[in-house]
Design a protein around this motif. Sequence first.
Motif, short mmCIF file in Angstrom:
data_model
loop_
_atom_site.label_atom_id
_atom_site.label_comp_id
_atom_site.label_asym_id
_atom_site.label_seq_id
_atom_site.Cartn_x
_atom_site.Cartn_y
_atom_site.Cartn_z
N ARG A 67 4.03 5.69 -5.55
CA ARG A 67 3.97 5.64 -6.99
C ARG A 67 2.74 6.65 -7.64
O ARG A 67 2.79 7.64 -8.03
CB ARG A 67 3.70 4.29 -6.94
CG ARG A 67 3.84 4.45 -8.32
CD ARG A 67 3.14 3.25 -9.68
NE ARG A 67 1.34 2.52 -9.30
CZ ARG A 67 1.02 1.64 -9.00
NH1 ARG A 67 1.60 0.96 -9.10
NH2 ARG A 67 -0.35 1.82 -8.59
N ASP A 68 1.30 6.61 -6.80
CA ASP A 68 0.22 7.22 -7.33
C ASP A 68 0.22 8.66 -6.14
O ASP A 68 -0.89 9.78 -6.96
CB ASP A 68 -0.84 6.94 -7.23
CG ASP A 68 -0.49 5.04 -8.58
OD1 ASP A 68 0.07 5.00 -9.30
OD2 ASP A 68 -1.13 4.22 -8.51
N GLY A 69 0.33 8.35 -5.01
CA GLY A 69 -0.18 9.90 -4.04
C GLY A 69 -1.26 9.63 -4.15
O GLY A 69 -2.04 10.77 -3.51
N TYR A 70 -2.44 8.69 -4.27
CA TYR A 70 -3.36 8.13 -2.74
C TYR A 70 -3.46 6.45 -2.92
O TYR A 70 -3.00 5.61 -3.65
CB TYR A 70 -5.21 8.58 -4.06
CG TYR A 70 -4.59 8.23 -5.14
CD1 TYR A 70 -6.29 6.92 -5.13
CD2 TYR A 70 -4.57 8.42 -6.07
CE1 TYR A 70 -6.39 6.46 -6.17
CE2 TYR A 70 -4.63 7.44 -7.52
CZ TYR A 70 -5.29 6.56 -7.44
OH TYR A 70 -5.96 5.82 -8.76
N LEU A 71 -4.67 6.55 -2.04
CA LEU A 71 -5.17 5.31 -1.92
C LEU A 71 -6.44 5.21 -2.21
O LEU A 71 -7.24 6.15 -1.17
CB LEU A 71 -4.18 4.57 -0.63
CG LEU A 71 -3.24 3.96 -0.44
CD1 LEU A 71 -2.81 3.36 1.06
CD2 LEU A 71 -3.03 3.15 -1.64
N PHE A 72 -7.35 4.89 -3.40
CA PHE A 72 -8.55 4.29 -2.73
C PHE A 72 -9.13 2.62 -2.19
O PHE A 72 -8.95 2.09 -2.85
CB PHE A 72 -9.20 4.24 -4.26
CG PHE A 72 -10.90 4.04 -4.54
CD1 PHE A 72 -11.41 4.39 -3.83
CD2 PHE A 72 -10.86 3.23 -5.97
CE1 PHE A 72 -13.22 4.51 -4.14
CE2 PHE A 72 -12.39 3.02 -5.79
CZ PHE A 72 -13.37 3.47 -4.97
N LEU A 73 -9.90 2.76 -1.48
CA LEU A 73 -10.14 2.29 -0.74
C LEU A 73 -11.61 1.84 -0.27
O LEU A 73 -12.71 1.99 -0.17
CB LEU A 73 -9.42 2.06 0.78
CG LEU A 73 -8.02 2.74 1.35
CD1 LEU A 73 -7.92 3.82 2.60
CD2 LEU A 73 -7.64 1.67 1.25
N LEU A 87 0.88 -1.02 -0.10
CA LEU A 87 -0.22 -0.02 -0.15
C LEU A 87 0.73 1.30 -0.04
O LEU A 87 0.35 2.42 -0.46
CB LEU A 87 -1.13 0.14 1.64
CG LEU A 87 -1.93 -0.51 1.45
CD1 LEU A 87 -2.91 -1.30 2.56
CD2 LEU A 87 -3.10 -0.63 0.14
N GLN A 88 1.95 1.05 0.66
CA GLN A 88 2.87 2.58 0.80
C GLN A 88 3.86 2.70 -0.67
O GLN A 88 3.19 3.92 -0.57
CB GLN A 88 3.97 2.14 1.90
CG GLN A 88 3.19 2.56 3.31
CD GLN A 88 4.28 2.43 4.16
OE1 GLN A 88 4.88 1.76 4.09
NE2 GLN A 88 3.22 2.65 6.00
N GLU A 89 4.01 1.33 -0.72
CA GLU A 89 4.60 1.12 -2.54
C GLU A 89 3.36 1.98 -3.71
O GLU A 89 3.65 3.26 -4.46
CB GLU A 89 4.71 0.31 -3.04
CG GLU A 89 5.67 0.64 -4.40
CD GLU A 89 6.31 -1.17 -4.64
OE1 GLU A 89 6.94 -1.07 -5.45
OE2 GLU A 89 6.42 -2.52 -4.04
#
Length: 292
Positions: A34-40, A28-30
């Motif tokens: 890379r993307d600058g966001y997480l969609f959960l 998740l941190q990688e």
Amino acid sequence: MSLAAASFQEAVYEPFTRSSPEEDVGVLQERFSRDGYLFLPGALCASVKPVLDDMLSVLAPHIHWNESVSAPVLAGEPFFESDPLWDELYPEIQALESLHRLFHSAEVQQLMTLVAGAETFVYPMKMARVAAPRKIGFETPPHQDAFSHHAGPTMAGIWIALHDADEAMGRLTILPGSHERGVRPVLEAQGVGGVQCEIYPDETLWHVSDVSAGDVIIFHSQTVHRAQPNVDKQRVRLSVDTRFCDYGAPVFSTNLEPHHGWRIPRLDWEYVYRQWNDTELRYYWRDYPALF
């Protein structure tokens, strides 16, 4: 200044990259790096209804839930953030204990640790968004929180959908990888926040998806994001968000006021706290060691 791809017609869209809190934290941190966001998706599906119900109770009769469309709908003329009616209603939304408590819940705190340290600091300023239909041109323009919140690179935003929302209602849109290009110049723009950051000519690909109640988006302080216009005839999009950082990171003083407290005279913490049942979260930030 280049504003290529600043209009939605010129942009290319792909769905958000989906993540899950159950994935390995390193993965998740990688992805966040890379993307600058997480969609959960669905991360808080059991937690948002009390906040939605409380917001609707304050917004009535101007906005109410419509079972036939499974969404909040507007009754009367649309209003925009800082319009007179919005200024009348917003202090009551800010005073909702459920709004503030949501971001301090164990479930949300655990999501924050996916991109921050084991101990996080939740900004006092909590935001509630009311995106009414038929106000085209007043949506939030492309911007970075690093500029608007005077924040360092360890700050992140957390945005939570209170109900299902599709393209017509105006969705949060992310420019993936944009955090890697630093804090950008800004110019004055119409819409929430009043400024737009620079968009470079090669930045035409944006990520966006329909959302469901309880979906969460966490984004880097330098990630460029914006809201699509609400082009629906009656449905309103309601969401909430705040900012957080690893504990001990610097937090600028303007983030210690209620959202819009700088321009609505009665909107201060005494007003917000006046009917709260629990005193635990009142002025919790006063002992934070890195205010400036």
